[in-house]
Structures are given as structure tokens and as C-alpha cells.
Design an enzyme around this catalytic site. Structure first.
Site, short mmCIF file in Angstrom:
data_model
loop_
_atom_site.label_atom_id
_atom_site.label_comp_id
_atom_site.label_asym_id
_atom_site.label_seq_id
_atom_site.Cartn_x
_atom_site.Cartn_y
_atom_site.Cartn_z
N LYS A 61 7.51 9.37 -7.06
CA LYS A 61 7.08 10.76 -6.94
C LYS A 61 8.21 11.77 -7.17
O LYS A 61 7.96 12.88 -7.62
CB LYS A 61 6.44 10.99 -5.57
N GLU A 73 4.20 24.97 -9.28
CA GLU A 73 4.88 25.55 -8.11
C GLU A 73 4.88 24.61 -6.90
O GLU A 73 5.85 24.53 -6.16
CB GLU A 73 4.26 26.92 -7.73
N ASN A 82 2.65 14.21 -8.10
CA ASN A 82 1.64 13.13 -8.07
C ASN A 82 0.75 13.10 -9.31
O ASN A 82 -0.10 12.22 -9.43
CB ASN A 82 0.80 13.17 -6.79
N ASP A 98 -1.79 17.25 -4.12
CA ASP A 98 -2.06 16.85 -2.73
C ASP A 98 -2.41 18.05 -1.84
O ASP A 98 -3.27 17.94 -0.96
CB ASP A 98 -0.84 16.12 -2.13
N TYR A 198 -6.55 6.73 4.87
CA TYR A 198 -7.98 6.50 4.57
C TYR A 198 -8.37 5.03 4.72
O TYR A 198 -9.53 4.68 4.54
CB TYR A 198 -8.34 7.03 3.18
#
Ligand code: NAP
Length: 416
Positions: A61, A73, A82, A98, A198
Site C-alpha cells: 500500500k 488527496e 488501495n 477506504d 469482516y
């Protein structure tokens, strides 16, 4: 073809547990691939001119940043990427979706940050994305909690006035199910808990939030929403909220375990097998797993090792089975006797209590039914079955009718 000969997918190092492929597939990218790369292969891969759109997982990342011609930004502010796209001009653009995914997750859970104090656990890329979004929502205060630094888990009492808690650490994530980063009772004004994890569907943190009646959400809505934003960047067309919601609901249903509980002999194994035939799902018989591991039958375990030893084996086997997803879990009649089994079964499951007339319950091969008698056993356990169950289903009719009734209820509610 949608991909136009370009590469779409997720790059990372170990992607075996990723859920991105079915999500992007359902959102409209049929050729989405999981691309595992060793660090020394990253520069050559990013130089390819046939990159259409990529998502970026750990540990790349930050590492992709030097190869990008333009950075949005959010990605620039948090130093973490990502999503990558290469447009017709050949330039590699970096994004971080995200924060927008987190915005959608909080909105769906009905949690607002305005005028409130939020604690964010963790200081990694996800925590920084969350922080960027929360700060835009006019909170009273935002504090990052880290294992090191000024605000830590050992001086949390100074933040007992927090109203919203966000877990952006991997604590409680599969396969380390059951761990929680902190105890929510330390925050009497708490009105929202958001866990970016999750898998499982309900971490220990979320199970505690539910038991306290606090609004909460797991991270799947964020995962789907950030993927939808990325798809929009790949193909230049916005993904509707209705499609996102449909994908979320299908995924939830697909991953939820269907759990059967009830008195010994009430038909759990029979209905479990019928459900397996009806749905194509694997049926996992927890008692059969215990017997296999012990090398003797359940009545033999009761006779030679005693009930306490059996309950111990049952708790361990239930903890393992409860981590699985998309299965039918068939439990033993006494699984409800240990409260810890509730968390194990509920974390990924919807729990069905099969009800069968006590006069119809067989006792052969069922040590406790023989010793205690079904009536007394029922008196002891009814309250426990009620505590565990999401739904009670009558099983005095045909096997097919009961299996159908359970499956219809499951289809109607497991996507929530
Ligand atoms: P990361 O870079 O590994 O950072 C996680 C942070 O958590 C670390 O910086 C660390 O902060 C803290 N941490 C790590 N291990 C810990 C431990 N054993 N106990 C307490 N704190 C610990 O991960 P990330 O990329 O930020 O992701 C964090 C979590 O969010 C993961 O579970 C990931 O799956 C999830 N996530 C979900 C989505 C989604 O769409 N739902 C998106 C991104 C990430 P300190 O060292 O400061 O304590």
C-alpha cells in the site's frame, strides 16, 4: 468484453483469504484476478502498460507510491494507496477509496460523528483513512489509540467519555476469532461501534456491542463500498447503491452459517442432511467431529471420560466449526450449556432451534436423555435454547417441510 485486454485485479503478497474477487465479479468486473507478487516483481509489474485497474493489498500500500504519476488527496494525506488505474495517457494514478468505503459503512449503520468523540484503534493505513473521514464530519474529538505513543490501551480511562469506537486493528480477525482489543463497558456514553473486520461477521467486540444494545457494524459494507468506488475509477461509471446493497446482501447470505440446535433426538442431523441436499452446503456434524478426534463414540466419551471432559471437547470443536463460513452446523443437544459456545456459533451464524414433541424424542445412544429423561432435560434447557436461538422451527411434520421452512427463513434474513 469489459476488460478490453487490460489487467484488473488485486495485487498483494498472500491473497488466499481475499474476498475481493466475488465482490468485483458481482459489481461487473468478470476478469478480476488475484495477483500474488513477491516484492522484487513489483516494479516490473507496475511498469506494464496493459494495467486497467488494480487494488492494492498488504504489503504494497505504501510501496507502490514511487511508481505513480499522480496521487489523489486521500492517498497523499495518509501515504497509503488501495487503488491504481492507468488511463489512455499511460499515466499510473493512485487512489485511496477506504475513506469513502468507511463513510458508506457508518451511514448504513446510522452512526453520525457530528459533535461526538470517536476513538480509533490502530495506527495503520486503515486507521488513517478512517481518521481522515471522521475529521470531515465535525466530531467533538478524534483520538487514535495505539499500543505505543501517547494514547494507549493502558491509559484508556482518560477517554471514558468516548461515544464512538472504531476498530482498525486486526485483533479478532480470522483465524484469531474471539479476541477483543478492549472491553466496551469502560465507555458508558458509547452509542456506536464500527469494526473494520469482516471475517468473522461478528467479532467479539461486535458481539459485546450487540449485547449492550449499541448500534454497530462489521467491515463488509466498507469492503463492498470501497470496491464499488474502485470499479467506478476503473470503468468511469458509478455503481448504484442498489447494486452495492444487493452484492452486500448476497455475500452475507453466502457466508452465514446455518446453525441447528435443539434437544437430543429432535432431528438436527436429519434436517441438517436434508438442508445439505437442498442447498448444496456442507453439513458439519460437531458431535461426529468430536468422536473422530477422540477415536470413540459420544456415549463412550461420556462413559469413560465423563460429561465435563466431553463439554470441554465440545467447546473446542464448536470454536473451530464456528470460524467456518457458509456451512450447516449441526450441534449436540447440550451445546447451549456453555455460554462460550454462543459467541462461537453466533459470530458467523443464524441459529435455528428445532422443536419436536418430547414424546417423540428417542433416547437410545443419548446418555443424558437416558439418565435424566427428556422432560427434566427440557425444563433445564428451554431457557438456554431460547437464549441461543434466532428462530424456532417446528419439526413435528415431514423432514422436507422442516428443511424448506428453515431454508426460506434463512434466505429471508441471513442477508441482513
Ligand atoms: P495494519 O497496517 O496491519 O495496521 C493495523 C494497526 O493495528 C497497526 O498499525 C497497529 O497499530 C494495530 N495492531 C496490529 N496488531 C495489533 C495487535 N495484536 N494488538 C493491538 N493492535 C494491533 O492493517 P490495516 O491495513 O490498517 O488494517 C487494519 C484492519 O482493518 C485489518 O483487520 C483489515 O483487514 C481491516 N480493513 C478492512 C477494510 C474494509 O474494507 N472493511 C479495509 C482496510 C482494512 P499500533 O501499532 O499503533 O497499535
Amino acid at each position: 468484453m469489459r476488460n478490453g485486454g487490460k489487467i484488473y485485479g488485486l495485487i498483494g503478497r498472500a491473497l488466499g483469504h481475499s474476498w475481493s474477487r466475488p465482490i468485483h465479479y458481482a459489481l461487473g468486473c468478470p476478469d478480476y484476478r488475484l495477483i500474488e507478487l513477491e516484492p522484487n516483481a513489483l516494479p516490473a509489474f507496475l511498469a506494464r502498460d496493459d494495467i486497467g485497474g488494480l487494488n492494492v493489498a498488504m504489503p504494497y500500500k505504501k510501496a507502490v507510491l514511487p511508481y505513480c504519476d499522480w496521487v489523489d488527496e486521500y492517498a497523499a494525506a495518509i501515504g497509503s494507496v488501495n487503488t491504481l488505474t492507468r488511463g489512455p495517457d499511460g499515466k499510473l494514478r493512485a487512489w485511496n477509496t477506504d475513506a469513502l468505503g468507511f463513510r458508506a459503512m457508518a451511514r448504513l449503520a446510522g452512526i453520525s460523528f457530528r459533535g461526538r468523540k470517536a476513538l480509533i484503534l490502530g495506527s495503520g493505513g486503515a486507521a488513517l483513512s478512517v481518521q481522515a473521514e471522521v475529521r470531515r464530519r465535525n466530531p467533538r474529538d478524534v483520538v487514535l489509540i495505539s499500543r505505543t505513543g501517547e494514547n494507549r490501551y493502558d491509559n484508556l480511562t482518560r477517554h471514558a467519555d468516548a461515544e464512538i469506537l472504531i476498530n482498525a486493528t486486526p485483533v479478532g480477525m480470522y483465524p484469531e476469532n474471539g479476541n477483543a482489543p478492549l472491553d466496551l463497558t469502560a465507555f458508558p456514553s458509547l452509542c456506536g461501534v464500527l469494526d473494520l473486520i469482516y471475517n468473522p461477521r461478528r467479532t467479539a467486540l461486535l458481539l459485546q456491542a450487540e449485547s449492550l444494545g449499541v448500534a454497530c457494524s462489521d467491515g463488509l459494507p466498507m469492503l463492498v463500498a470501497q470496491a464499488a468506488v474502485a470499479e467506478g475509477l476503473f470503468f468511469g461509471a458509478e455503481i448504484s447503491e442498489a447494486l452495492q446493497f444487493h452484492v452486500l446482501s448476497c455475500l452475507r447470505q453466502d457466508r452465514t452459517n446455518l446453525v441447528l440446535i435443539g434437544m437430543p433426538g429432535c432431528g438436527k442431523s436429519t434436517i441438517g442432511r436434508a438442508l445439505s441436499l437442498l442447498t448444496g452446503r456442507e453439513a458439519v456434524d460437531i458431535d461426529a467431529r468430536i468422536a473422530r478426534r477422540a477415536g470413540k463414540t459420544v456415549p463412550e466419551i461420556f462413559a469413560t471420560d465423563g460429561e465435563a471432559a466431553f463439554r470441554d471437547m465440545e467447546r473446542r470443536e464448536t470454536a473451530n466449526a464456528g470460524k467456518e463460513t457458509g456451512k450447516i452446523l449441526i450441534t449436540g443437544g447440550g451445546v447451549v450449556k456453555d455460554e462460550r459456545n454462543y459467541a462461537a456459533l453466533k459470530q458467523n451464524g443464524r441459529i435455528y432451534h428445532l422443536l419436536r414433541d418430547l414424546s417423540l424424542l428417542p433416547t437410545a445412544g443419548r446418555p443424558l436423555s437416558q439418565r435424566t429423561g427428556p422432560e427434566r432435560l427440557w425444563k433445564e434447557r428451554e431457557v438456554l435454547y431460547r437464549r441461543f436461538r434466532d428462530c424456532a422451527v417446528d419439526n413435528n411434520g415431514s423432514v422436507q417441510d422442516t428443511a424448506q421452512a428453515v431454508w426460506e427463513e434463512f434466505c429471508a434474513h441471513s442477508g441482513d
